[in-house]
Design a protein around this motif. Structure first.
Motif, PDB file in Angstrom:
ATOM      1  N   ARG A  87       0.855  -1.199   0.000  1.00 56.91           N
ATOM      2  CA  ARG A  87       0.000   0.000   0.000  1.00 56.91           C
ATOM      3  C   ARG A  87       0.884   1.240   0.000  1.00 56.91           C
ATOM      4  O   ARG A  87       1.709   1.430   0.891  1.00 56.91           O
ATOM      5  CB  ARG A  87      -0.938   0.019   1.212  1.00 56.91           C
ATOM      6  N   VAL A  88       0.693   2.066  -1.015  1.00 53.63           N
ATOM      7  CA  VAL A  88       1.471   3.294  -1.180  1.00 53.63           C
ATOM      8  C   VAL A  88       0.529   4.478  -0.962  1.00 53.63           C
ATOM      9  O   VAL A  88      -0.467   4.622  -1.682  1.00 53.63           O
ATOM     10  CB  VAL A  88       2.110   3.356  -2.579  1.00 53.63           C
ATOM     11  N   VAL A  89       0.812   5.295   0.041  1.00 53.52           N
ATOM     12  CA  VAL A  89      -0.010   6.467   0.362  1.00 53.52           C
ATOM     13  C   VAL A  89       0.719   7.706  -0.156  1.00 53.52           C
ATOM     14  O   VAL A  89       1.729   8.113   0.410  1.00 53.52           O
ATOM     15  CB  VAL A  89      -0.259   6.589   1.871  1.00 53.52           C
ATOM     16  N   PRO A  90       0.242   8.316  -1.265  1.00 54.22           N
ATOM     17  CA  PRO A  90       0.954   9.462  -1.841  1.00 54.22           C
ATOM     18  C   PRO A  90       0.449  10.780  -1.265  1.00 54.22           C
ATOM     19  O   PRO A  90      -0.672  10.889  -0.766  1.00 54.22           O
ATOM     20  CB  PRO A  90       0.609   9.350  -3.329  1.00 54.22           C
ATOM     21  N   PHE A 118       5.769   9.952  -1.024  1.00 52.79           N
ATOM     22  CA  PHE A 118       4.885   8.964  -0.419  1.00 52.79           C
ATOM     23  C   PHE A 118       5.033   9.055   1.092  1.00 52.79           C
ATOM     24  O   PHE A 118       6.136   8.837   1.625  1.00 52.79           O
ATOM     25  CB  PHE A 118       5.212   7.555  -0.905  1.00 52.79           C
ATOM     26  N   SER A 119       3.935   9.404   1.763  1.00 48.23           N
ATOM     27  CA  SER A 119       3.999   9.543   3.217  1.00 48.23           C
ATOM     28  C   SER A 119       4.245   8.204   3.893  1.00 48.23           C
ATOM     29  O   SER A 119       4.852   8.153   4.965  1.00 48.23           O
ATOM     30  CB  SER A 119       2.705  10.169   3.748  1.00 48.23           C
ATOM     31  N   SER A 120       3.793   7.119   3.296  1.00 48.49           N
ATOM     32  CA  SER A 120       4.066   5.790   3.863  1.00 48.49           C
ATOM     33  C   SER A 120       3.962   4.738   2.776  1.00 48.49           C
ATOM     34  O   SER A 120       3.169   4.868   1.843  1.00 48.49           O
ATOM     35  CB  SER A 120       3.095   5.465   5.008  1.00 48.49           C
ATOM     36  N   ASP A 146      18.389  10.752  -2.531  1.00 46.61           N
ATOM     37  CA  ASP A 146      18.406  11.009  -3.966  1.00 46.61           C
ATOM     38  C   ASP A 146      17.620   9.975  -4.768  1.00 46.61           C
ATOM     39  O   ASP A 146      17.819   9.840  -5.978  1.00 46.61           O
ATOM     40  CB  ASP A 146      19.851  11.047  -4.466  1.00 46.61           C
ATOM     41  N   ALA A 147      16.715   9.253  -4.127  1.00 44.55           N
ATOM     42  CA  ALA A 147      15.896   8.270  -4.831  1.00 44.55           C
ATOM     43  C   ALA A 147      14.905   8.978  -5.756  1.00 44.55           C
ATOM     44  O   ALA A 147      14.555  10.142  -5.533  1.00 44.55           O
ATOM     45  CB  ALA A 147      15.146   7.394  -3.820  1.00 44.55           C
ATOM     46  N   PRO A 148      14.446   8.319  -6.833  1.00 50.05           N
ATOM     47  CA  PRO A 148      13.473   8.959  -7.741  1.00 50.05           C
ATOM     48  C   PRO A 148      12.188   9.393  -7.047  1.00 50.05           C
ATOM     49  O   PRO A 148      11.531  10.316  -7.480  1.00 50.05           O
ATOM     50  CB  PRO A 148      13.203   7.867  -8.792  1.00 50.05           C
ATOM     51  N   VAL A 149      11.831   8.704  -5.970  1.00 49.79           N
ATOM     52  CA  VAL A 149      10.663   9.085  -5.175  1.00 49.79           C
ATOM     53  C   VAL A 149      11.109   9.241  -3.733  1.00 49.79           C
ATOM     54  O   VAL A 149      12.108   8.649  -3.300  1.00 49.79           O
ATOM     55  CB  VAL A 149       9.534   8.038  -5.272  1.00 49.79           C
ATOM     56  N   GLN A 150      10.381  10.051  -2.995  1.00 49.44           N
ATOM     57  CA  GLN A 150      10.694  10.264  -1.584  1.00 49.44           C
ATOM     58  C   GLN A 150       9.733   9.446  -0.719  1.00 49.44           C
ATOM     59  O   GLN A 150       8.520   9.600  -0.806  1.00 49.44           O
ATOM     60  CB  GLN A 150      10.580  11.742  -1.211  1.00 49.44           C
ATOM     61  N   VAL A 151      10.302   8.574   0.100  1.00 55.03           N
ATOM     62  CA  VAL A 151       9.518   7.735   1.005  1.00 55.03           C
ATOM     63  C   VAL A 151       9.764   8.226   2.426  1.00 55.03           C
ATOM     64  O   VAL A 151      10.898   8.183   2.912  1.00 55.03           O
ATOM     65  CB  VAL A 151       9.897   6.251   0.862  1.00 55.03           C
ATOM     66  N   GLN A 152       8.716   8.688   3.071  1.00 54.97           N
ATOM     67  CA  GLN A 152       8.858   9.221   4.427  1.00 54.97           C
ATOM     68  C   GLN A 152       8.829   8.130   5.483  1.00 54.97           C
ATOM     69  O   GLN A 152       9.396   8.306   6.558  1.00 54.97           O
ATOM     70  CB  GLN A 152       7.750  10.245   4.699  1.00 54.97           C
ATOM     71  N   LEU A 194      12.163   4.407   9.470  1.00 53.91           N
ATOM     72  CA  LEU A 194      12.228   5.829   9.164  1.00 53.91           C
ATOM     73  C   LEU A 194      13.578   6.139   8.534  1.00 53.91           C
ATOM     74  O   LEU A 194      14.622   5.661   9.010  1.00 53.91           O
ATOM     75  CB  LEU A 194      12.033   6.659  10.438  1.00 53.91           C
ATOM     76  N   PRO A 195      13.603   6.943   7.485  1.00 57.04           N
ATOM     77  CA  PRO A 195      14.887   7.262   6.851  1.00 57.04           C
ATOM     78  C   PRO A 195      15.882   7.904   7.804  1.00 57.04           C
ATOM     79  O   PRO A 195      17.089   7.691   7.687  1.00 57.04           O
ATOM     80  CB  PRO A 195      14.485   8.230   5.724  1.00 57.04           C
ATOM     81  N   ALA A 196      15.400   8.692   8.760  1.00 53.80           N
ATOM     82  CA  ALA A 196      16.315   9.342   9.696  1.00 53.80           C
ATOM     83  C   ALA A 196      17.079   8.314  10.527  1.00 53.80           C
ATOM     84  O   ALA A 196      18.273   8.504  10.833  1.00 53.80           O
ATOM     85  CB  ALA A 196      15.533  10.294  10.613  1.00 53.80           C
TER      86      ALA A 196
END
Length: 624
Positions: free
Chosen positions: A300-303, A315-317, A344-350, A374-376
């Motif tokens: 499930r991709v939540v944009p 994408f928030s999640s 630097d990915a083509p999309v940002q995943v939070q 989480l990316p952090a």
């Protein structure tokens, strides 16, 4: 301590979990990690199996400010219901006061006048006047029985004769006036329910009154209503576009993008849109390679909707649901997670999360795992965390040179629901290199004792297990029950053991172990072995039953696929000394010999005792 009390971690407690140096005591740290704001004190006691340990640890953690009791409060719905009841009570009280006022006014009103009889009236002809003058007409009551005169001016004293009056018109007989209804206490105090219903219902008189419209015949729409209708239209339009958009035509691009992230061919069954619990794009039946390495029932991709209009979607999640990953794909998991969340990915995943994730190595699995990444946290180099549903096991995974490493920590963990091995606590480091799984720095608390050392799992043609273990203070009765042996032996065992085992399945690998070690059992009982009685009945037959208490038994142990051999036995129990050997077959049959020595005050008796029968019902025969 109240068993239904619920504790939660304070911010200081959350920080103490992340920093292992804050809480040095192992038991206290175990209870701190188990506190989740949902489990009661009774639940924590069930997980650890030690009520006194849990209560002492909670008192210490609460004193140090690391945990605090969870205060109960009404839900939002309960609070709303109470507010609505208060408003209703206030409205009813006000209406009751108004009813009382109307009833009092009805009692104080004067009695109504009786109706007047009909009267025939003759027209009044004014007298002749010399010069008329105008006087404003008098106010006539609507209930007056006399018609208004043509003029109320007095007759003129000068001038000629006035004109003749017009012929009198017939005066109708006034109908008997209806007396005004007396509002009594019963009518004035009409039901409160009727008065309340009148607020929300429209009477027949109101329905007959229509608003006056001027100008255009189109209905009038106020500005707030127009804004609300416009916003609603935009939302409905966006929802229709979101659901009716042909997402499936982007499936090849999505497969190519996921393939670049994991480094393998990716197949997607279908691309759909879902609204609950949040609007999301659903990738169904996702598989990697031929589907045997890794697969997921749904992603499930939540944009962020506005970001889809730009060049780099956000994408928030991203939630991976019901995924299964085997050993070969496990080596790709940390790299894929890092590639999906890098800046630097083509999309940002939070945020990236896993739900009901199954990790399988050689058919071994820790159960369903859950976690949020989480990316952090990844940027700090600490890897990502996964845990099972009841948080009894936690894995901190990260990629190392050519392998995947996971620091694990568990409390009250059981690998399988029906497994006899339930660990009070377990921790160590697992390393998977694609061919073998090594459990290093193992430190497990089980059966009232501890097991430390190294385990290596491999699988080629058969399942292979290699172990180098140290056992400390373990309960012999509980260990025997877990291994399937009778519980007639007691004591506290310690020792070392090195072995390797090959088997077709992991469930039978321990029965095929081969190795050796040393052991010592303190303060125990040999149930079924009565050496003293066997010596006393020498030459009179075998002895079955009974027991021998001892202070210590030491010796060496050798493991064979078909049997277990105890050699160099040395037992001491007061005046009794014994040595010898004992073989226990895998089916429980016994064979062996004890060299028994009994010291008296004046003499020493030495006698060999042969052992036979089975481990559950041994037979001892003393000989000369």
């Amino acid at each position: 301590m109240d068993a239904n009390l619920i504790y939660r971690k304070t911010p200081t407690g959350e920080e103490a979990v992340r920093q292992r140096t804050r809480v040095v005591q192992r038991n206290t740290r175990m209870v701190l990690i188990l506190v989740d704001g949902k489990s009661t004190v009774a639940d924590l006691c069930d997980k650890t199996g030690n009520q006194q340990l849990v209560e002492n640890a909670l008192q210490e953690l609460e004193r140090d400010g690391l945990v605090t009791p969870q205060l109960e409060q009404d839900s939002v719905w309960e609070q709303s219901r109470k507010v609505a009841e208060e408003i209703k009570a206030a409205a009813l009280k006000r209406l009751a006061k108004e009813d009382v006022k109307e009833e009092d006014a009805a009692e104080l009103a004067p009695p109504s006048m009786p109706p007047l009889p009909p009267v025939d009236l003759q027209p009044v002809v004014p007298p002749r006047s010399a010069e008329p003058y105008s006087v404003a007409p008098m106010s006539i009551s609507p209930q007056s029985v006399y018609p208004p005169p043509e003029s109320m001016a007095p007759p003129s004293l000068f001038g000629s004769e006035p004109p003749a009056p017009p012929p009198p018109s017939p005066v109708p007989v006034l109908a008997e006036p209806t007396a005004a209804p007396v509002v009594g206490r019963k009518e004035a105090g009409r039901g409160i329910v009727e008065r309340l219903s009148g607020v929300f219902s429209r009477s027949s008189d109101d329905e007959s009154i229509k608003p006056i419209r001027r100008g255009s015949s189109l209905p009038y729409v106020s500005l707030p209503l127009a804004i609300a209708l416009g916003v609603s239209g935009v939302v409905v339009l966006a929802a229709l576009v979101f659901f009716l958009y042909p997402y499936d035509r982007h499936r090849p691009d999505l497969e190519a993008g996921l393939g670049r992230i994991v480094g393998q061919t990716v197949r997607i069954g279908a691309v759909n849109a879902s609204f609950l619990p949040r609007p999301a794009i659903s990738l169904d039946s996702v598989s990697v390679g031929d589907g045997s390495k890794a697969r997921a029932a749904r992603i499930r991709v939540v944009p962020e909707l506005l970001s889809l209009l730009g060049s780099r979607p956000v994408f928030s999640s991203v939630e991976v649901v019901s995924a299964a990953i085997d050993g070969e794909a496990l080596t790709l998991l940390p790299k894929a997670v890092a590639a999906a969340t890098q800046p630097d990915a083509p999309v940002q995943v939070q945020a990236l999360s896993f739900s009901r994730l199954q990790l399988s190595l050689f058919g071994l699995s820790p159960g369903e795992l859950h976690g949020e990444i989480l990316p952090a946290e990844l940027a700090k180099g600490s890897g990502f965390s996964l845990s099972n549903a009841d948080r009894s096991l936690r894995l901190q995974m990260k990629a190392e040179a050519g392998s995947v490493a996971a620091d694990f920590e568990g409390y009250g963990w059981q690998a399988l629901a029906d497994s006899p091995y339930r660990f009070d606590s377990i921790q160590g480091k697992a390393v998977w290199d694609g061919r073998s799984l090594a459990i290093r720095s193992l430190d497990a608390r089980i059966f009232d004792g501890a097991v430390q050392g190294l385990l290596v799992f491999e699988r080629e043609a058969q399942a292979k297990l290699t172990a180098d273990l140290t056992v400390k203070h373990m309960n012999v009765a509980r260990l025997s029950r877990a291994l399937g042996y009778p519980e007639q032996f007691e004591g506290e065992v310690a020792g070392t053991l090195k072995f390797s085992a090959y088997a077709a399945e992991w469930g039978s690998v321990l029965q095929a172990a081969a190795g050796e070690g040393e052991f010592a059992v303190q303060r125990g009982v040999l149930g079924g072995f009565d050496l003293v009685e066997a010596v006393r009945r020498a030459g009179k037959g075998s002895v079955a039953g009974g027991s021998t208490r001892f202070e210590q038994i030491a010796g060496r142990i050798k493991l064979f696929p078909e049997s277990i051999r105890f050699t160099d036995l040395a037992m001491s129990s007061g005046a009794l000394r014994s040595g010898g050997t004992l073989d226990v077959a895998r089916d429980g049959k016994l064979s062996g010999r004890f060299d028994v020595e009994m010291r008296g005050s004046a003499n020493v008796i030495r006698m060999p005792v042969a052992a036979s029968g089975t481990l559950k019902t041994p037979a001892l025969q003393a000989g000369r």
